[in-house]
Design a protein around this motif. Structure first.
Motif, PDB file in Angstrom:
ATOM      1  N   THR A  52      -0.169   8.288   9.190  1.00  0.00           N
ATOM      2  CA  THR A  52       0.986   7.626   9.796  1.00  0.00           C
ATOM      3  C   THR A  52       0.926   7.743  11.314  1.00  0.00           C
ATOM      4  O   THR A  52       1.212   6.775  12.029  1.00  0.00           O
ATOM      5  CB  THR A  52       2.291   8.257   9.257  1.00  0.00           C
ATOM      6  OG1 THR A  52       2.292   8.143   7.830  1.00  0.00           O
ATOM      7  CG2 THR A  52       3.520   7.568   9.815  1.00  0.00           C
TER       8      THR A  52
ATOM      9  N   ARG B 184       7.520   4.813   9.516  1.00  0.00           N
ATOM     10  CA  ARG B 184       8.267   5.244   8.321  1.00  0.00           C
ATOM     11  C   ARG B 184       9.304   4.193   7.921  1.00  0.00           C
ATOM     12  O   ARG B 184       9.484   3.899   6.742  1.00  0.00           O
ATOM     13  CB  ARG B 184       8.924   6.594   8.570  1.00  0.00           C
ATOM     14  CG  ARG B 184       7.920   7.720   8.624  1.00  0.00           C
ATOM     15  CD  ARG B 184       8.590   9.081   8.775  1.00  0.00           C
ATOM     16  NE  ARG B 184       7.588  10.115   8.853  1.00  0.00           N
ATOM     17  CZ  ARG B 184       7.543  11.044   9.801  1.00  0.00           C
ATOM     18  NH1 ARG B 184       8.495  11.092  10.736  1.00  0.00           N
ATOM     19  NH2 ARG B 184       6.584  11.939   9.814  1.00  0.00           N
TER      20      ARG B 184
ATOM     21  N   TYR C 192       9.109   0.962   8.634  1.00  0.00           N
ATOM     22  CA  TYR C 192       8.344  -0.182   8.117  1.00  0.00           C
ATOM     23  C   TYR C 192       8.007   0.046   6.647  1.00  0.00           C
ATOM     24  O   TYR C 192       8.067  -0.877   5.843  1.00  0.00           O
ATOM     25  CB  TYR C 192       7.044  -0.385   8.897  1.00  0.00           C
ATOM     26  CG  TYR C 192       7.195  -0.787  10.340  1.00  0.00           C
ATOM     27  CD1 TYR C 192       8.395  -1.236  10.879  1.00  0.00           C
ATOM     28  CD2 TYR C 192       6.097  -0.716  11.195  1.00  0.00           C
ATOM     29  CE1 TYR C 192       8.509  -1.594  12.202  1.00  0.00           C
ATOM     30  CE2 TYR C 192       6.195  -1.082  12.529  1.00  0.00           C
ATOM     31  CZ  TYR C 192       7.408  -1.521  13.028  1.00  0.00           C
ATOM     32  OH  TYR C 192       7.498  -1.879  14.348  1.00  0.00           O
ATOM     33  N   ARG C 193       7.631   1.276   6.306  1.00  0.00           N
ATOM     34  CA  ARG C 193       7.301   1.592   4.907  1.00  0.00           C
ATOM     35  C   ARG C 193       8.527   1.408   4.018  1.00  0.00           C
ATOM     36  O   ARG C 193       8.430   0.851   2.929  1.00  0.00           O
ATOM     37  CB  ARG C 193       6.780   3.018   4.779  1.00  0.00           C
ATOM     38  CG  ARG C 193       5.373   3.178   5.297  1.00  0.00           C
ATOM     39  CD  ARG C 193       4.805   4.538   4.983  1.00  0.00           C
ATOM     40  NE  ARG C 193       4.690   4.710   3.534  1.00  0.00           N
ATOM     41  CZ  ARG C 193       4.718   5.881   2.918  1.00  0.00           C
ATOM     42  NH1 ARG C 193       4.872   6.997   3.610  1.00  0.00           N
ATOM     43  NH2 ARG C 193       4.600   5.958   1.611  1.00  0.00           N
TER      44      ARG C 193
ATOM     45  N   GLY D   4       9.109  -2.190   3.518  1.00  0.00           N
ATOM     46  CA  GLY D   4       7.988  -2.946   2.968  1.00  0.00           C
ATOM     47  C   GLY D   4       7.331  -3.850   3.986  1.00  0.00           C
ATOM     48  O   GLY D   4       6.691  -4.834   3.629  1.00  0.00           O
TER      49      GLY D   4
ATOM     50  N   ILE E 198       4.965  -2.964   6.051  1.00  0.00           N
ATOM     51  CA  ILE E 198       3.600  -2.515   6.274  1.00  0.00           C
ATOM     52  C   ILE E 198       2.948  -2.426   4.889  1.00  0.00           C
ATOM     53  O   ILE E 198       3.639  -2.172   3.904  1.00  0.00           O
ATOM     54  CB  ILE E 198       3.580  -1.141   6.995  1.00  0.00           C
ATOM     55  CG1 ILE E 198       2.171  -0.763   7.437  1.00  0.00           C
ATOM     56  CG2 ILE E 198       4.221  -0.060   6.169  1.00  0.00           C
ATOM     57  CD1 ILE E 198       2.124   0.479   8.327  1.00  0.00           C
TER      58      ILE E 198
ATOM     59  N   PRO F  76       1.262  -1.051   1.592  1.00  0.00           N
ATOM     60  CA  PRO F  76       1.374   0.277   0.993  1.00  0.00           C
ATOM     61  C   PRO F  76       0.146   1.109   1.328  1.00  0.00           C
ATOM     62  O   PRO F  76      -0.929   0.548   1.588  1.00  0.00           O
ATOM     63  CB  PRO F  76       1.455  -0.008  -0.507  1.00  0.00           C
ATOM     64  CG  PRO F  76       0.970  -1.387  -0.684  1.00  0.00           C
ATOM     65  CD  PRO F  76       1.170  -2.113   0.602  1.00  0.00           C
ATOM     66  N   PRO F  77       0.292   2.421   1.364  1.00  0.00           N
ATOM     67  CA  PRO F  77      -0.862   3.272   1.651  1.00  0.00           C
ATOM     68  C   PRO F  77      -1.999   3.006   0.669  1.00  0.00           C
ATOM     69  O   PRO F  77      -1.779   2.678  -0.494  1.00  0.00           O
ATOM     70  CB  PRO F  77      -0.320   4.688   1.482  1.00  0.00           C
ATOM     71  CG  PRO F  77       1.155   4.561   1.671  1.00  0.00           C
ATOM     72  CD  PRO F  77       1.511   3.212   1.137  1.00  0.00           C
TER      73      PRO F  77
ATOM     74  N   TYR G 293      -3.367   8.829  -0.901  1.00  0.00           N
ATOM     75  CA  TYR G 293      -2.613   9.995  -0.440  1.00  0.00           C
ATOM     76  C   TYR G 293      -3.541  11.193  -0.434  1.00  0.00           C
ATOM     77  O   TYR G 293      -4.383  11.344  -1.318  1.00  0.00           O
ATOM     78  CB  TYR G 293      -1.436  10.288  -1.374  1.00  0.00           C
ATOM     79  CG  TYR G 293      -0.332   9.271  -1.286  1.00  0.00           C
ATOM     80  CD1 TYR G 293       0.738   9.465  -0.433  1.00  0.00           C
ATOM     81  CD2 TYR G 293      -0.381   8.116  -2.048  1.00  0.00           C
ATOM     82  CE1 TYR G 293       1.753   8.522  -0.340  1.00  0.00           C
ATOM     83  CE2 TYR G 293       0.624   7.162  -1.964  1.00  0.00           C
ATOM     84  CZ  TYR G 293       1.685   7.374  -1.105  1.00  0.00           C
ATOM     85  OH  TYR G 293       2.682   6.446  -1.024  1.00  0.00           O
TER      86      TYR G 293
ATOM     87  N   PRO H  57       0.399  10.048   3.212  1.00  0.00           N
ATOM     88  CA  PRO H  57      -0.181   8.730   2.982  1.00  0.00           C
ATOM     89  C   PRO H  57      -1.278   8.440   4.001  1.00  0.00           C
ATOM     90  O   PRO H  57      -1.249   8.926   5.124  1.00  0.00           O
ATOM     91  CB  PRO H  57       1.006   7.786   3.184  1.00  0.00           C
ATOM     92  CG  PRO H  57       1.915   8.513   4.117  1.00  0.00           C
ATOM     93  CD  PRO H  57       1.732   9.980   3.808  1.00  0.00           C
TER      94      PRO H  57
ATOM     95  N   TRP I 201      -4.143   5.021   5.194  1.00  0.00           N
ATOM     96  CA  TRP I 201      -4.547   3.636   5.073  1.00  0.00           C
ATOM     97  C   TRP I 201      -5.989   3.491   5.537  1.00  0.00           C
ATOM     98  O   TRP I 201      -6.425   4.188   6.450  1.00  0.00           O
ATOM     99  CB  TRP I 201      -3.689   2.735   5.961  1.00  0.00           C
ATOM    100  CG  TRP I 201      -2.254   2.631   5.561  1.00  0.00           C
ATOM    101  CD1 TRP I 201      -1.679   1.623   4.853  1.00  0.00           C
ATOM    102  CD2 TRP I 201      -1.200   3.530   5.869  1.00  0.00           C
ATOM    103  NE1 TRP I 201      -0.344   1.853   4.687  1.00  0.00           N
ATOM    104  CE2 TRP I 201      -0.016   3.026   5.307  1.00  0.00           C
ATOM    105  CE3 TRP I 201      -1.128   4.739   6.563  1.00  0.00           C
ATOM    106  CZ2 TRP I 201       1.211   3.664   5.411  1.00  0.00           C
ATOM    107  CZ3 TRP I 201       0.089   5.371   6.673  1.00  0.00           C
ATOM    108  CH2 TRP I 201       1.245   4.834   6.108  1.00  0.00           C
TER     109      TRP I 201
END
Length: 76
Positions: free
Chosen positions: A8, A23, A25-26, A29, A31, A33-34, A37, A42, A44
């Protein structure tokens, strides 16, 4: 974590925003999804974020051709 895997904090730095923004944005929705993990952290793939950055709308930035104006009138 591999250099191709962005946390992040890494994503926030690349996007030029705060970690708190990422956070949010997550939560909204906004951004992707990761991709995975590491424990509860998370991450990307760099390609995922580069694609997202290229496609996301640019908000709050002034282009070179835009001059802000101010039309405030004071009643006397």
């Amino acid at each position: 974590m591999e250099t191709d895997q962005l946390t992040t904090t890494d994503v926030a730095s690349l996007a030029g925003v705060t970690v708190a923004s990422i956070r949010q944005y997550r939560l909204r929705g906004s951004i992707p999804p990761p991709d995975g993990y590491l424990g509860s952290t998370p991450w990307w793939q760099r390609a995922t974020i580069e694609t997202w950055l290229a496609e996301r709308p640019k908000r709050g930035r002034l282009s070179g051709s835009h001059t802000p104006s101010c039309d405030i009138q004071v009643a006397t």
